[in-house]
Design an enzyme around this catalytic site. Structure first.
Site, short mmCIF file in Angstrom:
data_model
loop_
_atom_site.label_atom_id
_atom_site.label_comp_id
_atom_site.label_asym_id
_atom_site.label_seq_id
_atom_site.Cartn_x
_atom_site.Cartn_y
_atom_site.Cartn_z
N GLY A 169 2.93 43.88 95.54
CA GLY A 169 3.39 44.57 96.30
C GLY A 169 4.09 46.10 96.51
N HIS A 186 -8.56 54.57 116.42
CA HIS A 186 -9.29 56.12 115.26
C HIS A 186 -8.26 57.35 114.65
CE1 HIS A 186 -7.91 58.67 118.60
NE2 HIS A 186 -7.79 57.27 119.20
N ASP A 190 -0.01 38.43 84.23
CA ASP A 190 1.45 38.84 84.86
C ASP A 190 1.90 38.68 83.35
OD1 ASP A 190 2.78 38.00 88.00
OD2 ASP A 190 3.84 37.63 86.04
N ASP A 191 3.47 39.32 83.63
CA ASP A 191 4.48 39.71 83.31
C ASP A 191 5.45 38.34 82.49
OD1 ASP A 191 3.11 41.80 81.66
OD2 ASP A 191 4.54 43.05 83.00
N HIS A 251 1.50 51.17 102.38
CA HIS A 251 2.31 49.51 103.07
C HIS A 251 2.54 49.18 104.64
CE1 HIS A 251 3.68 44.73 101.76
NE2 HIS A 251 2.34 45.13 102.96
N ILE A 284 6.78 44.49 109.76
CA ILE A 284 5.95 43.33 109.92
C ILE A 284 5.91 43.56 111.39
CG2 ILE A 284 8.00 41.67 109.50
CD1 ILE A 284 5.33 39.49 109.11
N SER A 318 1.82 36.60 91.92
CA SER A 318 3.06 36.10 92.40
C SER A 318 2.30 36.19 94.18
CB SER A 318 4.08 37.27 92.00
OG SER A 318 3.80 38.53 93.24
N GLY A 319 3.01 35.94 94.81
CA GLY A 319 2.46 36.18 96.14
C GLY A 319 1.53 36.89 96.55
N HIS A 320 1.76 37.91 97.23
CA HIS A 320 0.21 38.87 96.65
C HIS A 320 -0.55 38.52 96.29
CE1 HIS A 320 -1.06 42.45 98.81
NE2 HIS A 320 -1.04 43.67 97.86
#
Length: 206
Positions: free
Chosen positions: A68, A135, A34-35, A144, A165, A11-13
Site C-alpha cells: 500500500g 475524461h 511476504d516478509d 494511490h 477516501i 496483508s489487507g491490500h
C-alpha cells in the site's frame, strides 16, 4: 503470460489484489511472498517465501506488488522491472474502462472503478474501490486513489501522491507530486507544493 502469479504482500491490500486476480481467471495458480514469517496463507493462497525469494521464480511466474505504501511499492516494483521480471496489471472485471485509456504496468483497479475516456494511468498505481476518474485525466506513477474518490475531467495527479477516501478533485486541477489529500477533502484549485492537505476546500497543514 505465465501460468503462475506471485503477489508480493499478503496483508489487507494483498487480499484485495488476490481477489481481483482470482476473478480475472488468467492464472492456474496464485501465491504470495511476504516478509512476515507468521503468515503461512492468506485468502486460502499459500505464502511461499519472502520478498527476497522473488528471483527464484523469475522465469515461471508473473508478478504483482501489493504494497500500500507508495514509496515502498515503487522501490520494489522498479527493482523487479530492472531485473527483467514480468510485472502485470490487475483490473477487476466490474471496472468500467473507457475508450482510449492507457494503464501502466503494476497498476490495480478495484471493484466498481470507472475510468472515462482518454485518461492515462501510470505504473504501480492503486485505483481503489468505487473511485471514479472522468475524461482526460493524467495519473502519474505510484499514485494511490482511495475508495470513493471522485476526480473530474482534465485533472493531473503527480507521482507518488495519495488522495484520501471520499476526496473530490474539481476539473482542470493539477496536484503536484508527493501530496497527501485527506479523507473527504475537496480540491478546487492547483496544488503546487508537496505536503498534506485537508478540509473543504483544502488547506495545507504539513
Amino acid at each position: 503470460m505465465k501460468d503462475k502469479l506471485i503477489i508480493i504482500g499478503a496483508s489487507g491490500h494483498g487480499k484485495v489484489v488476490a481477489d481481483i486476480a482470482i476473478k480475472m481467471n488468467k492464472w492456474q495458480s496464485i501465491a504470495f511472498l511476504d516478509d512476515d514469517e507468521s503468515i503461512k496463507a492468506s485468502m486460502g493462497l499459500e505464502v511461499i517465501g519472502k520478498t527476497t525469494d522473488v528471483f527464484t521464480y523469475k522465469y515461471e511466474a508473473d508478478f504483482f506488488v501489493a504494497i500500500g505504501n507508495n514509496a515502498t511499492r515503487e522501490k520494489i516494483q522498479e527493482k523487479l522491472i530492472d531485473e527483467g521480471l514480468r510485472v502485470v496489471s490487475l483490473i477487476h472485471p466490474s471496472a468500467v474502462i473507457g475508450t482510449d485509456v492507457e494503464i501502466g504496468i503494476g497498476t490495480a483497479m478495484m471493484a466498481g472503478v470507472v475510468i472515462n475516456s482518454s485518461s492515462r494511468i501510470g505504473n504501480g498505481c492503486i485505483i481503489n474501490t468505487s473511485s471514479s476518474l472522468d475524461h482526460d485525466n493524467v495519473i502519474e506513477d505510484y499514485v494511490h486513489i482511495s475508495p470513493g474518490v471522485r476526480v473530474a475531467g482534465s485533472v493531473r495527479v503527480g507521482k507518488g501522491s495519495w488522495l484520501g477516501i471520499g476526496s473530490v478533485v474539481s476539473n482542470n486541477v493539477s496536484i503536484c507530486s508527493g501530496c497527501k489529500v485527506g479523507a473527504g477533502a475537496v480540491v478546487v484549485k492547483d496544488i503546487t507544493e508537496p505536503g498534506t492537505y485537508v478540509g473543504v476546500p483544502v488547506k495545507k497543514i504539513d
